[in-house]
Design a protein around this motif. Structure first.
Motif, mmCIF file in Angstrom:
data_model
loop_
_atom_site.group_PDB
_atom_site.id
_atom_site.type_symbol
_atom_site.label_atom_id
_atom_site.label_comp_id
_atom_site.label_asym_id
_atom_site.label_seq_id
_atom_site.Cartn_x
_atom_site.Cartn_y
_atom_site.Cartn_z
ATOM 1 N N UNK A 48 -18.893 -69.222 23.249
ATOM 2 C CA UNK A 48 -17.701 -69.628 23.994
ATOM 3 C C UNK A 48 -16.489 -69.019 23.297
ATOM 4 N N UNK A 49 -15.473 -68.693 24.068
ATOM 5 C CA UNK A 49 -14.269 -68.076 23.516
ATOM 6 C C UNK A 49 -13.571 -69.059 22.580
ATOM 7 N N UNK A 50 -13.184 -68.568 21.413
ATOM 8 C CA UNK A 50 -12.550 -69.407 20.398
ATOM 9 C C UNK A 50 -11.230 -69.974 20.928
ATOM 10 N N UNK A 117 -15.458 -65.378 19.394
ATOM 11 C CA UNK A 117 -16.272 -66.390 20.074
ATOM 12 C C UNK A 117 -16.929 -67.285 19.033
ATOM 13 N N UNK A 118 -17.325 -68.471 19.481
ATOM 14 C CA UNK A 118 -18.035 -69.428 18.644
ATOM 15 C C UNK A 118 -19.352 -69.794 19.309
ATOM 16 N N UNK A 145 -23.146 -66.471 28.211
ATOM 17 C CA UNK A 145 -22.250 -66.263 27.077
ATOM 18 C C UNK A 145 -20.880 -65.783 27.548
ATOM 19 N N UNK A 146 -19.841 -66.286 26.889
ATOM 20 C CA UNK A 146 -18.468 -65.880 27.185
ATOM 21 C C UNK A 146 -18.055 -64.761 26.224
ATOM 22 N N UNK A 147 -17.323 -63.811 26.761
ATOM 23 C CA UNK A 147 -16.753 -62.725 25.973
ATOM 24 C C UNK A 147 -15.353 -62.451 26.494
ATOM 25 N N UNK A 152 -18.186 -64.433 32.539
ATOM 26 C CA UNK A 152 -19.466 -64.878 31.964
ATOM 27 C C UNK A 152 -20.625 -64.597 32.916
ATOM 28 N N UNK A 153 -21.769 -64.259 32.327
ATOM 29 C CA UNK A 153 -22.970 -64.077 33.128
ATOM 30 C C UNK A 153 -23.545 -65.413 33.567
ATOM 31 N N UNK A 154 -24.691 -65.379 34.185
ATOM 32 C CA UNK A 154 -25.331 -66.589 34.704
ATOM 33 C C UNK A 154 -26.469 -67.022 33.787
#
Length: 312
Positions: A48-50, A117-118, A145-147, A152-154
């Motif tokens: 997840x995005x920090x 990200x964390x 995952x978030x970038x 984000x993908x599924x």
């Protein structure tokens, strides 16, 4: 803009339009789960995005374009492999590790250490509907995952059905095997079947009906629920396996009484040119006939491969 920039310099714009990778997880389910429907919880580890740096990786203004690859994340090397022949090699930039930017260590975010990200644990609820099948996919949009600068993908959950001890599924139908004694096969029976939703079905053979070994019977409407139409169900198919009694189960003096009730046996008229032989028990595992046959023959349509006579 040079050709390299056309393909790689616009990577930032392309990245904003791209999506992250999809994540696939298998979820183990029973045949009962697919019959009745169930909700299962699935724990995921995802990026997840920090929150602290909002995905920047460091203080405002601390992030700078990598001077080595000029923000492209890739380096191109020209190598001469022959006179007048050169080869272009593309490698990930070692300075920024393909990120296209770098952050001074003292300016990195203390929460994510510049990773942007964390790693976080998230539990999602997977609703398995009645009639779903093995291998069916359930989609959770945007839960991958978030970038930074990426959608984000599924998360894709794939159902993995465990084998059942009684029933086998074939599409909308359920198949099962049922043993019946010889007396039941000849004289009739009542049998019970425990369904996948904990009901009890009672099946009865008709009077005078003979059940043969391997016979198939069915009960309409007792198969699997139809996906998206759970009030409708497929067919329950029962294959009967007739269990014969053990040797010498009936005293010899009572055999004529039993024979009188059964269909007449075939009679053979013996003549002098016939030979009478004795039947014995046969165990294929203890015989070498099968291996010998395979050594000398191919399949039924193939030629024999044993020793053949040569012609001059």
């Amino acid at each position: 803009m040079d050709i390299f920039d056309m393909f790689f310099g616009g990577g930032g714009r392309m990245a904003r339009e791209r999506r992250g990778k999809n994540v696939v997880h298998q979820l183990s389910v029973t045949l009962e789960d697919l019959y009745n429907g169930v909700t299962k919880k699935l724990a995921l580890q995802k990026n997840v995005i920090c929150d602290k740096c909002e995905g920047a990786g460091g203080k405002k203004g601390a992030v700078e374009k990598c001077p080595v690859c000029k923000g492209r994340g890739m380096q191109v090397h020209i190598q001469q492999i022959a006179p007048g022949v050169v080869q272009q090699l593309q490698t990930v930039c070692l300075e920024c590790k393909g990120q296209g930017e770098r952050i001074n260590p003292q300016d990195r975010c203390t929460s994510c250490s510049g990773a942007k990200v964390l790693r976080e644990k998230k539990v999602i609820e997977v609703h398995v509907e009645k009639g779903m099948k093995d291998g069916q996919k359930i989609l959770f949009h945007g839960e991958g995952d978030q970038e930074p600068e990426l959608e984000p993908g599924d998360v894709i959950v794939v159902l993995d059905q465990k084998d059942h001890g009684v029933f086998q599924r074939r599409g909308h139908d359920l198949l099962m095997k049922m043993k019946v004694q010889l007396s039941e096969a000849l004289c009739g029976f009542k049998k019970t079947i425990a369904t996948l939703d904990e009901r009890t079905l009672v099946i009865t053979s008709k009077s005078g009906e003979v059940i043969k070994h391997g016979d198939l019977k069915c009960v309409r409407g007792e198969g699997m629920p139809i996906y998206k139409a759970p009030l409708e169900k497929g067919t329950l198919v029962v294959q009967f396996l007739v269990v014969f009694p053990e040797k010498h189960w009936l005293p010899l003096e009572k055999l004529p009484q039993l024979e009188a009730l059964l269909p007449p046996r075939q009679k053979v008229r013996l003549t002098d040119d016939m030979e009478q032989v004795e039947l014995q028990e046969f165990n294929p595992a203890e015989q070498s006939w099968r291996q010998q046959r395979e050594a000398y023959e191919e399949d039924e349509d193939g030629p024999r491969t044993g020793v053949q006579c040569q012609t001059a």
